[in-house]
Scaffold this active site. Sequence first.
Site, PDB file in Angstrom:
ATOM      1  CG  HIS A   1      23.339  -5.205 -46.832  1.00 56.37           C
ATOM      2  ND1 HIS A   1      23.450  -6.088 -47.870  1.00 56.37           N
ATOM      3  CD2 HIS A   1      23.464  -5.946 -45.706  1.00 56.37           C
ATOM      4  CE1 HIS A   1      23.637  -7.317 -47.402  1.00 56.37           C
ATOM      5  NE2 HIS A   1      23.644  -7.255 -46.082  1.00 56.37           N
TER       6      HIS A   1
ATOM      7  CG  ASP B   1      26.287 -13.525 -51.100  1.00 57.36           C
ATOM      8  OD1 ASP B   1      25.999 -12.384 -51.539  1.00 57.36           O
ATOM      9  OD2 ASP B   1      27.125 -13.708 -50.200  1.00 57.36           O
TER      10      ASP B   1
ATOM     11  CD  GLU C   1      23.576  -6.223 -50.842  1.00 60.79           C
ATOM     12  OE1 GLU C   1      24.717  -5.750 -50.944  1.00 60.79           O
ATOM     13  OE2 GLU C   1      23.348  -7.344 -50.352  1.00 60.79           O
TER      14      GLU C   1
END
Length: 237
Positions: free
Chosen positions: A64, A136, A202
Amino acid sequence: MNRIWESNAEDNKVTFTYHAADGEEGYPGVLDVKAEYTWSEDNELTLRITAETDSATIVNLTNHAYFNLDGENAGSVLDHEMRLNASRYLPTDDTQIPTGELAPVAGTPMDFTQFKAIGRDIEADFHPLKVGKGYDHCWVIDNYEKGTMKEVAELRSSKSGRALIISTTQPGMQIYTGNWLAGCPESISGSAYSDYDGVAIECQGFPDAPNKPDFPSPVLRKGEKYDETIKFKFTTL
């Protein structure tokens, strides 16, 4: 839950290991995890994550790190350009849990199949972006084959002339544009971070995969080995 891992540095490699007890955080089975970071002379950082268990359990591990190719304390990454090898993404509900659909990015602000500034569409009137105040979400890597390394993303900045190329064996990548970074701990220069000062890419399995039978399975069983790799190659334009 935060945990301090055991570590060992040797030559150009740092190895982190962790032993998770049966039942830790509600997950069944003992889990032994190893994360090996190796730095090469051609500016490539390789992260190999392996894990083994004594009982069937859920495993989905990633890195991350936040990236800003203009350097520390350089401000927003919204002018960075990004390209993703992904023609689909995972829509979510209002709590940002995937619905199970693999939706095409074409014709939406989620389309990064060609280089595009991260901030170009981030304020678009598009429900997924409204829910998270930016990107996101998990993108579905095109032509995924289990265990096969593929180039999946490139990030570049014309300001610094730097670029980052990411490859992985994982099926998805969660892109988070630092939508809530403000108020985080001070940077190493003593400055405060602002929203959008970094972007995380990620590489991972799909979120909520245990509840979505059509997603690649996140279950690791006794006698099997979790073995996934992410490569970050730094170069110039």
